[in-house]
Every structure is written in C-alpha cells, then in structure tokens.
Design an enzyme around this catalytic site. Structure first.
Site, short mmCIF file in Angstrom:
data_model
loop_
_atom_site.label_atom_id
_atom_site.label_comp_id
_atom_site.label_asym_id
_atom_site.label_seq_id
_atom_site.Cartn_x
_atom_site.Cartn_y
_atom_site.Cartn_z
N LYS A 160 6.39 -1.90 -30.53
CA LYS A 160 5.96 -2.34 -29.33
C LYS A 160 4.54 -2.23 -29.17
O LYS A 160 3.87 -1.24 -29.90
CB LYS A 160 6.78 -1.48 -28.46
CG LYS A 160 6.51 -0.06 -28.26
CD LYS A 160 5.36 0.58 -27.77
CE LYS A 160 5.06 -0.12 -26.23
NZ LYS A 160 3.71 0.64 -25.65
N THR A 171 -2.02 1.83 -28.49
CA THR A 171 -0.89 2.24 -27.62
C THR A 171 0.46 1.52 -28.23
O THR A 171 0.93 0.64 -27.53
CB THR A 171 -1.02 2.03 -26.24
OG1 THR A 171 0.20 2.66 -25.53
CG2 THR A 171 -1.23 0.59 -25.86
N THR A 381 1.71 0.84 -9.59
CA THR A 381 2.00 0.36 -8.17
C THR A 381 2.70 -0.71 -8.09
O THR A 381 3.09 -1.03 -6.93
CB THR A 381 0.43 0.30 -7.58
OG1 THR A 381 -0.37 -0.49 -7.94
CG2 THR A 381 -0.24 1.64 -7.50
#
Length: 381
Positions: A160, A171, A381
């Site tokens: 991933k 990441t 958010t």
C-alpha cells in the site's frame, strides 16, 4: 518468471475493526501467517520519528525468523501477542505494521478482538491488499512463479502507498512472501539491494513517513533451496517483484495523472546517477511542468545540476521521449510542441546523460496536481 501460482505454506485473514471511525464498514486489519518459521528480512523508515510497530518489528527481526505479520496495529506489543495467540507462536515471531494518521491512537481492544477471532485461509491475498489500503485507489497484489532447475518457487507481494512516498522508504507497507528456502544472510542482502533499485527509487511528494515497512518472509515450504546460479535467479525475481509493486505504488499516487521515468547515464558513480535521478523526480518545478504539459525542459537539467552529482555541462544531454532538447552543452533548436506532446502522455520517459562517466540509474516520479493538495489539505477533516 510467470505471473501465476500461489506461495505455499501461508494463510491469511482480514477483519473489520472500525479503525478509522469506529464503524466496521470496511476491512482494516490483516494477518498473514506461515505454517512454519521463516527466514526474514526488512527495511524500515529512515525518519528519526519512528512509529512503535517499526521499533517492535526491528527487535523481533533480530531473532532472525518470523511466523506472521499483523497489519494496522494499536499497541504494537499487544498486537504481536494477540497474533501470536491466534496462530500459536511466540510474540517475537510476529512482525507488526501500521497505517493511518500519524499520532492518532488506534482502537487497540477492537483490533485485538478482531485478530483473535479471525479466520485464516490460503490464497486470500486480494483481501489483504484491500485491508491495508488508506488513500490508495486500488489494491496492489502480485503473484510470481519462478521455475528453477531444482523446482518451482513462488513469490507473493502486497503493498500500500499513495502519499508520503519518497526514496529511502516512504509511507508504504510492502510484504513479500516466498516458499523458497533461503538463508537469512542471503535474504537480507538481496532485500537491501533490490530495495535500492525499486522502493527507494520512487517518489510522489518527497515526504517520508514514520511507519514505512518492507518485510520479506521465506518459509521453504516448496522444498526448493536455490544454490549458485539459481540463487541469482531468485534474487533477480525478488527484485523484479519489488519493481512491479513500486511502480504500482507510484502510479496510484495521490492526485497522480502522469508517471515519469528518469534514466540517468554517464555518471561518475552509481550513487551519483541515483542522486541525480531522484533529485529530478522530486523537483516540484519538474513535476508541475509535467502536470501542465509545459515544455520547460530546463528544469530537468537544473535539477540534475543541483543534485550534487558530478556533471559536465559541455558533454551533458537531455532527451524527453524521442526529443533531444539539450546536447553537448547546447540547447537543440526548440520544438516545444513535440515536448508538449510527450508531456501529454500518461507515462513519460526522460533520459539525462551527465557526461562524466559510465554508470547509470533509474527513478520514477509523478506529476503534482491540485488534487494532491486537496487530498492532503482535507486528510483528517
């Protein structure tokens, strides 16, 4: 090498633990287990802020052998214990990896319950690839069959990664399983070499995360122990799989519409070639020019020049696709439309010759779009 078959001796399972928002609407925990101890090798983030799963897994790797990998951890030690209880092994035989927002605590109790109750079956690699996704738009799952004269071995890789992707890991999570019988020292050597030419040669946004983990487990279930030339074939097969997974990651980068491959030749050393290639792939000016199909090729040469690699401007050259734009210290007569047509492609080859030596390297980068900004401006958010 064929893209077929499945690796022997491994089972896996996934579960929904509501990691992101408490609602179990998608699978978000995965467990991969071997029916016997595995030779193991790993590469981790170079960020000095290191996530607990990386610390724990490094410690467990020092033992030399692993039995399982559990993905999306809360408390890394507790997750290792839960996975160990599920498959009946020592917690030190369990590697732990995580995804998600840095610094946000994960629901340990829900994850542990999901792991303990998880059903394990062979061949469920697509489910594992989906369970570890975050902002990825598609799972990354590759199986390879490698016929050797002493028998056939298999490799299976899932990964991933879509943002915070940068050389020296990113990441990203990548797990490669093989049923070949490979000794720990050889496996670790192969993994380090292949990582430099694959996962450490891609960049989406120049950011490096705290959780980056690459793990390779070799359980020997095929009964095939590569020796001599066969060991070289295995190493090449491993590198090929790393390369396929790495290119899937970069092509699925956040907001990505184009991927460009940079080949640097004529370098004084392999390290110089890598340095120049990676500087070009991480240059925001290059990335935005490619996104807008702006034929501003001088940004490529400028990036190579500031990379720290040795460069002889009087002998250097730059080729974009089939268009030579700079050669022997002089710009070619401009054909901006030809360059623009190359930059309009989804996959763009760029070649730079530094003019000082005979070494070369490749790296892969992406364009930088407004969509990337939107995704990361609204990430929590």
């Amino acid at each position: 090498m064929a893209v077929t078959g499945d690796v022997l001796g491994f089972t896996m399972g996934v579960a929904s633990a509501g990691v992101k928002d408490g609602t179990p609407t998608r699978t978000d925990v995965a467990l991969i287990a071997s029916d016997r101890p595995c030779a193991a090798a790993g590469v981790f983030t170079t960020n000095q802020v290191i996530a607990a799963p990386c610390v724990v897994t490094r410690r467990h790797l020092e033992q030399g052998r692993l039995r399982a990998i559990v993905v999306n951890s809360g408390n890394a030690v507790m997750m290792a214990r839960a996975a160990a209880q599920r498959i009946g092994c020592d917690p030190y035989e369990v590697a732990v990896a995580s995804t998600g927002v840095i610094g946000v605590p994960l629901p340990v109790e829900r994850i542990m319950k999901a792991v303990k109750e998880m059903g394990l079956r062979p061949g469920e690699w697509s489910d594992v690839a989906k369970a570890i996704m975050t902002t990825d738009t598609k799972p990354k799952n590759i199986g390879v069959e490698l016929p050797l004269s002493s028998g056939t071995v298999h490799l299976r890789g899932v990964a991933k990664g879509a943002g915070m992707i940068h050389p020296n890991m990113a990441t990203m999570l990548a797990f490669v399983m093989t049923d070949a019988d490979v000794d720990v020292p050889a496996l670790r050597q192969f993994v380090r070499h292949a990582t430099e030419r694959s996962f450490n040669a891609i960049s989406v946004d120049g950011d490096t995360s705290t959780n980056d983990t690459l793990l390779v487990l070799a359980n020997g279930a095929s009964g095939v122990k590569p020796q001599g030339d066969e060991l070289t074939q295995f190493a090449n097969g491993l590198e090929a799989m790393f390369g396929m997974l790495a290119r899937e990651i970069v092509a699925d980068g956040e907001g990505v519409t184009k991927v460009f491959e940079v080949t640097v030749r004529g370098a004084a050393s392999v390290e110089d070639a890598r340095r120049a290639a990676r500087t070009i792939t991480t240059s925001n000016l290059v990335k935005t020019a490619i996104h807008g199909s702006d034929p501003n090729w001088g940004r490529i040469l400028a990036a190579a020049g500031r990379s720290g690699a040795k460069l002889d401007q009087t002998r250097a050259s730059v080729r974009i696709g089939e268009v030579i734009v700079f050669e022997a210290g002089e710009p070619r007569p401009p054909d901006r439309d030809a360059v623009r047509r190359v930059f309009d492609r989804k996959e763009i080859p760029i070649e730079v010759d530094l003019g000082v030596g005979a070494d070369s390297a490749r790296a892969w980068g992406t364009d930088l779009s407004a969509e990337y900004v939107r995704i990361n401006a609204d990430y929590t958010t």
